[in-house]
Design a protein around this motif. Structure first.
Motif, mmCIF file in Angstrom:
data_model
loop_
_atom_site.group_PDB
_atom_site.id
_atom_site.type_symbol
_atom_site.label_atom_id
_atom_site.label_comp_id
_atom_site.label_asym_id
_atom_site.label_seq_id
_atom_site.Cartn_x
_atom_site.Cartn_y
_atom_site.Cartn_z
ATOM 1 N N GLY A 285 22.527 -122.496 108.544
ATOM 2 C CA GLY A 285 21.527 -122.122 109.523
ATOM 3 C C GLY A 285 21.468 -120.627 109.735
ATOM 4 N N VAL A 286 20.341 -120.203 110.254
ATOM 5 C CA VAL A 286 20.080 -118.802 110.579
ATOM 6 C C VAL A 286 19.598 -118.777 112.021
ATOM 7 C CG1 VAL A 286 18.666 -116.785 110.025
ATOM 8 C CG2 VAL A 286 19.444 -118.296 108.193
ATOM 9 N N ARG A 287 20.080 -117.829 112.800
ATOM 10 C CA ARG A 287 19.681 -117.752 114.208
ATOM 11 C C ARG A 287 18.208 -117.392 114.344
ATOM 12 N NH1 ARG A 287 23.934 -114.755 117.813
ATOM 13 N NH2 ARG A 287 22.047 -113.864 118.700
ATOM 14 N N ALA A 288 17.538 -118.110 115.208
ATOM 15 C CA ALA A 288 16.105 -117.905 115.432
ATOM 16 C C ALA A 288 15.812 -116.517 116.006
ATOM 17 C CB ALA A 288 15.566 -118.977 116.372
ATOM 18 N N ASP A 289 16.787 -115.932 116.690
ATOM 19 C CA ASP A 289 16.586 -114.622 117.309
ATOM 20 C C ASP A 289 17.284 -113.500 116.534
ATOM 21 O OD1 ASP A 289 19.187 -115.391 117.919
ATOM 22 O OD2 ASP A 289 19.043 -114.858 120.045
ATOM 23 N N ASP A 290 17.534 -113.721 115.247
ATOM 24 C CA ASP A 290 18.201 -112.696 114.440
ATOM 25 C C ASP A 290 17.306 -111.458 114.355
ATOM 26 O OD1 ASP A 290 19.198 -111.120 112.203
ATOM 27 O OD2 ASP A 290 20.400 -112.861 111.684
ATOM 28 N N PRO A 291 17.789 -110.294 114.813
ATOM 29 C CA PRO A 291 16.944 -109.087 114.804
ATOM 30 C C PRO A 291 16.546 -108.646 113.397
ATOM 31 C CG PRO A 291 19.174 -108.569 115.567
ATOM 32 C CD PRO A 291 19.108 -110.055 115.406
ATOM 33 N N ARG A 292 17.341 -109.000 112.399
ATOM 34 C CA ARG A 292 16.994 -108.627 111.021
ATOM 35 C C ARG A 292 15.697 -109.305 110.583
ATOM 36 N NH1 ARG A 292 21.032 -109.140 105.785
ATOM 37 N NH2 ARG A 292 19.583 -108.284 104.272
ATOM 38 N N LEU A 293 15.384 -110.451 111.155
ATOM 39 C CA LEU A 293 14.178 -111.187 110.787
ATOM 40 C C LEU A 293 12.979 -110.794 111.641
ATOM 41 C CD1 LEU A 293 15.825 -114.695 110.405
ATOM 42 C CD2 LEU A 293 15.341 -113.008 108.603
ATOM 43 N N ALA A 294 13.229 -110.413 112.879
ATOM 44 C CA ALA A 294 12.171 -109.990 113.814
ATOM 45 C C ALA A 294 11.022 -110.994 113.880
ATOM 46 C CB ALA A 294 11.655 -108.599 113.447
ATOM 47 N N ILE A 295 11.366 -112.254 114.046
ATOM 48 C CA ILE A 295 10.344 -113.299 114.136
ATOM 49 C C ILE A 295 9.696 -113.226 115.520
ATOM 50 C CG2 ILE A 295 9.918 -115.786 114.144
ATOM 51 C CD1 ILE A 295 12.342 -116.015 112.203
ATOM 52 N N PRO A 296 8.375 -113.074 115.571
ATOM 53 C CA PRO A 296 7.675 -112.999 116.861
ATOM 54 C C PRO A 296 7.303 -114.398 117.376
ATOM 55 C CG PRO A 296 6.119 -112.588 115.111
ATOM 56 C CD PRO A 296 7.459 -112.829 114.452
ATOM 57 N N TRP A 297 8.290 -115.128 117.865
ATOM 58 C CA TRP A 297 8.020 -116.475 118.360
ATOM 59 C C TRP A 297 6.907 -116.423 119.393
ATOM 60 C CZ3 TRP A 297 10.199 -120.374 115.761
ATOM 61 C CH2 TRP A 297 11.319 -120.081 114.978
ATOM 62 N N PRO A 298 6.003 -117.382 119.397
ATOM 63 C CA PRO A 298 4.849 -117.324 120.293
ATOM 64 C C PRO A 298 5.197 -117.395 121.780
ATOM 65 C CG PRO A 298 4.610 -119.150 118.716
ATOM 66 C CD PRO A 298 5.928 -118.507 118.463
ATOM 67 N N LEU A 299 6.314 -118.057 122.101
ATOM 68 C CA LEU A 299 6.754 -118.197 123.489
ATOM 69 C C LEU A 299 8.174 -117.640 123.610
ATOM 70 C CD1 LEU A 299 5.692 -121.941 124.010
ATOM 71 C CD2 LEU A 299 4.453 -119.903 124.786
ATOM 72 N N PRO A 300 8.604 -117.306 124.812
ATOM 73 C CA PRO A 300 10.021 -116.942 124.968
ATOM 74 C C PRO A 300 10.877 -118.096 124.446
ATOM 75 C CG PRO A 300 8.802 -116.474 126.970
ATOM 76 C CD PRO A 300 7.860 -117.228 126.067
ATOM 77 N N LEU A 301 12.012 -117.767 123.828
ATOM 78 C CA LEU A 301 12.869 -118.801 123.285
ATOM 79 C C LEU A 301 13.399 -119.671 124.419
ATOM 80 C CD1 LEU A 301 14.917 -116.988 120.494
ATOM 81 C CD2 LEU A 301 12.754 -118.211 120.330
ATOM 82 N N GLY A 302 13.112 -120.950 124.315
ATOM 83 C CA GLY A 302 13.556 -121.907 125.310
ATOM 84 C C GLY A 302 14.862 -122.543 124.882
ATOM 85 N N GLU A 303 14.974 -123.814 125.148
ATOM 86 C CA GLU A 303 16.203 -124.525 124.820
ATOM 87 C C GLU A 303 16.490 -124.468 123.330
ATOM 88 O OE1 GLU A 303 16.886 -128.380 126.525
ATOM 89 O OE2 GLU A 303 15.356 -127.995 128.041
#
Length: 187
Positions: A149-167
């Protein structure tokens, strides 16, 4: 007219959006979700061996980014049956020209699309509505020892999730950040 499937490639090799053409009449709708004759090549010629369903209750929840290491790598075909999600494929293939690039699609009930995530790509999604239900078709069975797995909030990826990360699950929150030495998953 018959139910058919149309493939739309993304900029990442093997990541495709499948557009379904539903047949509708006064009785309701008929839709082909998968046809081996049309789509088997996307799974590397491997058959579908496992079908899973997930239900995500809370808007903003993120699941992933998950993958299986070879020799248990899999291709996934993901369809939203209820609600709406922002579904994402992340290229982790060593030597790929799109290494660490991602492609995301809005999948939602009533919109006839499926996202194909090939072997060597991680998959994750964010629920955009309450009670999102997804259907997954897999070309390999789940093997816990092969999970990655890879963390959804990994700064190296800079994924702009549409909503603040929830659960997120405890496992997903505990994933390590990618380090500079990460060179990808070897086939």
């Amino acid at each position: 007219m018959s139910a058919r499937l149309v493939r739309h490639p993304s900029a990442i090799a093997g990541v495709e959006v499948i557009e379904r053409t539903p047949l509708a009449d006064a009785r309701g709708v008929f839709e082909r979700l998968y046809c081996a004759m049309d789509l088997a090549a996307l799974g590397g010629g491997r058959p579908i061996v496992q079908i899973n369903r997930s239900l995500t209750r809370a808007r903003g929840t993120v699941r992933g980014l998950h993958y299986q290491r070879p020799p248990h790598a899999e291709t996934k075909f993901v369809t939203c049956l209820r609600g709406a999600v922002w579904d994402l494929a992340l290229d982790l293939r060593a030597g790929s020209p799109t290494f660490l690039q991602w492609h995301a699609e809005r999948l939602e009930a009533g919109r006839p699309t499926t996202l194909v995530i090939p072997e060597g790509c991680a998959h994750g999604f964010q629920a955009l509505t309450e009670d999102c239900e997804l259907l997954y078709l897999h070309t390999a069975p789940h093997v816990p020892e092969a999970e990655g797995g890879v963390r959804a909030d990994d700064p190296r990826l800079a994924i702009p999730w549409p909503l603040p990360l929830g659960e997120r699950s405890a496992r997903d929150r505990a994933l390590a950040l990618l380090d500079d030495d990460f060179r990808g998953i070897a086939p």
